[in-house]
Enzyme design. Structure first.
Site, PDB file in Angstrom:
ATOM      1  NE  ARG A  43      -1.344   2.331   2.848  1.00 57.67           N
ATOM      2  CZ  ARG A  43      -0.795   3.227   3.433  1.00 57.67           C
ATOM      3  NH1 ARG A  43      -0.707   4.724   2.430  1.00 57.67           N
ATOM      4  NH2 ARG A  43       0.071   3.689   4.454  1.00 57.67           N
ATOM      5  CG  ASP A  44       3.585   4.630   2.509  1.00 57.12           C
ATOM      6  OD1 ASP A  44       3.523   4.910   2.031  1.00 57.12           O
ATOM      7  OD2 ASP A  44       3.311   5.042   4.290  1.00 57.12           O
ATOM      8  CG  HIS A  72       2.460   7.119  -1.931  1.00 63.46           C
ATOM      9  ND1 HIS A  72       1.866   7.218  -2.464  1.00 63.46           N
ATOM     10  CD2 HIS A  72       1.971   6.956  -0.458  1.00 63.46           C
ATOM     11  CE1 HIS A  72       0.655   7.181  -1.646  1.00 63.46           C
ATOM     12  NE2 HIS A  72       0.930   7.243  -0.717  1.00 63.46           N
ATOM     13  CB  SER A  92       2.032  11.817   7.047  1.00 64.83           C
ATOM     14  OG  SER A  92       1.313  11.196   7.746  1.00 64.83           O
ATOM     15  CG  HIS A  97       2.835   4.479   8.646  1.00 65.13           C
ATOM     16  ND1 HIS A  97       1.843   3.590   8.491  1.00 65.13           N
ATOM     17  CD2 HIS A  97       2.783   5.729   8.350  1.00 65.13           C
ATOM     18  CE1 HIS A  97       2.549   4.235   7.111  1.00 65.13           C
ATOM     19  NE2 HIS A  97       2.707   5.203   7.284  1.00 65.13           N
ATOM     20  CG  HIS A 108       6.874   7.787   5.950  1.00 65.51           C
ATOM     21  ND1 HIS A 108       6.581   7.202   4.573  1.00 65.51           N
ATOM     22  CD2 HIS A 108       5.780   8.205   6.468  1.00 65.51           C
ATOM     23  CE1 HIS A 108       6.191   6.944   4.117  1.00 65.51           C
ATOM     24  NE2 HIS A 108       5.222   7.246   5.234  1.00 65.51           N
ATOM     25  CE1 TYR A 110      -0.233  12.374   4.037  1.00 71.97           C
ATOM     26  CE2 TYR A 110      -0.452  12.336   1.594  1.00 71.97           C
ATOM     27  CZ  TYR A 110      -0.712  11.437   2.454  1.00 71.97           C
ATOM     28  OH  TYR A 110      -1.265  10.308   2.629  1.00 71.97           O
TER      29      TYR A 110
END
Length: 352
Positions: free
Chosen positions: A14-15, A18, A168, A197, A199, A288
Site C-alpha cells: 500500500r504505502d 507510492h 506521514s 507508522h 517514515h 506529506y
C-alpha cells in the site's frame, strides 16, 4: 514489554505503491504477499498508495484496481490478515463492503490529525461488517500530543480498537514520538491498542518505532526495503533485526524478510527509496511524504528545484489531499524568480 507479542503490520503493498507510482502488477502482489505471509507478519495492507479509490488524476492512476490487488493477495495468504486503507471522502462505505467480500478483515481509516470526526461513518460501518477498525491519524507532527490524543479518543468512541500515531512527513523526533504515546495512554481505554507508522525522511523510522514500543506501542508498521513514500517507511527487515537484538517477541522470520526485501522489492524501485536531498527536505519541512514524486515531476516540468517546492509546501502547511496545490506552488515560485530577475537587471539610461 519485551514479552508481549508485537503486532507486525506490513505496508509494502500500500504505502510502498507510492514509490513506483502505484504500478504493482498482480503477479508482483502475489509474490510479495506470499513471501510476507511465509515470514509470518500479522497483517498485509493492500491498496492504491492513497487508499481505496485513490486512483485519480490528483493522486495518479494504478496499474490495477484495489479489488484486483486485494484479491491477488488474498488468494495466496494463509496466515496474515489482509488489511487496507481508506480515506473518508475518497473511499466509501460501498468500497468497504466490496473489499470485505474480497477478503479484507482490517481497515485503517485515515484522516488528517485534526479531523478525526470525519471517520465516524466508516469506522462504525467497518465494525458493522465485522472488520477490525483502526484509527489512523496522519501528519501527527502538525498538532500537539494532547490534541492528537483527543482525536484518537474520538476514533475510539466511534469503535476503533487501535489508534495510530502516523508520521506521514517523517518529521517526528524520538521525543515527539514518546510524548504522543504517553498522551495516548493517558486518555485511551486500557484495552485500546496503539500503533506507530513511521517514515524514514530524517533516518528515524526504525528509531522512532523502537521508542514507540518502549512507550507502550502494540503495533508497528513497516515495509520491505523501506518501500514507501518519500524516503520510505521503517524498513521491516531492519526493525525486526533490532527487535530481535532487544529480545522482543515479534514472531516473524528475519531471514525470510531480508530475502524478500532484496530479491523481490528493491529491484522494483525505479527511484531509490532512500534519504537524499529531496526526501530529507520532506522530513525537514514536515511535508506529506507522497508529495515527493509529484513535486519532482513539477520541478522537471517548470525548471525548478524539487527542494524549493517541498520547502514552500511545508511553509504553507499543505496536507495530504492537496497534491493539486503542488503545481500552484511551482507557478508561484516561477513568478517569484521572474520578479527577482527583473529587479536584478541593471537599469539602462539614455545619454544626453
Amino acid at each position: 514489554m519485551t514479552q508481549q507479542k508485537l503486532y507486525i503490520s506490513d505496508v509494502t503493498l500500500r504505502d510502498g505503491s507510492h514509490a513506483i507510482r502505484h504500478q504493482y502488477t498482480v503477479e508482483q502482489v502475489k509474490q510479495i504477499a506470499r513471501a510476507l505471509d511465509d515470514a509470518k507478519v500479522d497483517s498485509i495492507e493492500v491498496a492504491h498508495g492513497d487508499g481505496l479509490q485513490g486512483g485519480s488524476f490528483n493522486y495518479g492512476f494504478g496499474a490495477h484496481t484495489d479489488l484486483e490487488w486485494i484479491e491477488a493477495a488474498a488468494s495466496v495468504v494463509k496466515h496474515a490478515k489482509i488489511a487496507t486503507l481508506l480515506l473518508p471522502g475518497i473511499g466509501t462505505v460501498h468500497d468497504l463492503k466490496a473489499v470485505y467480500e474480497a477478503g479484507v478483515r482490517v481497515v485503517r481509516v485515515a484522516t488528517h490529525c485534526t479531523e478525526a470526526d470525519i471517520s465516524r461513518q466508516h469506522i462504525e460501518y467497518a465494525r458493522h461488517l465485522g472488520m477490525e477498525a483502526v484509527g489512523f491519524l496522519m501528519m501527527s507532527h502538525m498538532t500537539t500530543p494532547q490534541h492528537l490524543a483527543q482525536q484518537a479518543k474520538l476514533m475510539e468512541s466511534y469503535g476503533a480498537t487501535v489508534c495510530y500515531v502516523v508520521d506521514s512527513g517523517g518529521a517526528l523526533s524520538m521525543n515527539d514520538v514518546r510524548d504522543r504515546f504517553r498522551a495516548f495512554k493517558d486518555v485511551l481505554k486500557p484495552e485500546t491498542q496503539t500503533g506507530m507508522h513511521a517514515h524514514h525522511n530524517l533516518s528515524l523510522g526504525v528509531a522512532n518505532s523502537i521508542v514507540a514500543v518502549e512507550n507502550g506501542c502494540d503495533r508497528v508498521d513497516a515495509s520491505l526495503a523501506g518501500m514507501g513514500a518519500g524516503a520510505g517507511n521503517a524498513p521491516l527487515e531492519v526493525f525486526i533485526a533490532a527487535a530481535e537484538r532487544m529480545g522482543w517477541n515479534h514472531g516473524t522470520d528475519l531471514y525470510k524478510l531480508m530475502d524478500a526485501a532484496d530479491d523481490l522489492v528493491r529491484p522494483l524501485q525505479d527511484r531509490p527509496v532512500r534519504v537524499d536531498r529531496e526526501t530529507l527536505a520532506l522530513g525537514y519541512a514536515g511535508v506529506y511524504s507522497s508529495f515527493l514524486r509529484h513535486s519532482e515531476m513539477a520541478a522537471s516540468k517548470y525548471g525548478l528545484k524539487t527542494v524549493d517546492i517541498l520547502v514552500e509546501l511545508g511553509r504553507r502547511r499543505m496536507v495530504g489531499g492537496q497534491e493539486d496545490m503542488i503545481i500552484d506552488v511551482a507557478l508561484d515560485l516561477l513568478k517569484q524568480q521572474e520578479h527577482e530577475r527583473i529587479r536584478s537587471e541593471p537599469v539602462s539610461s539614455e545619454a544626453n
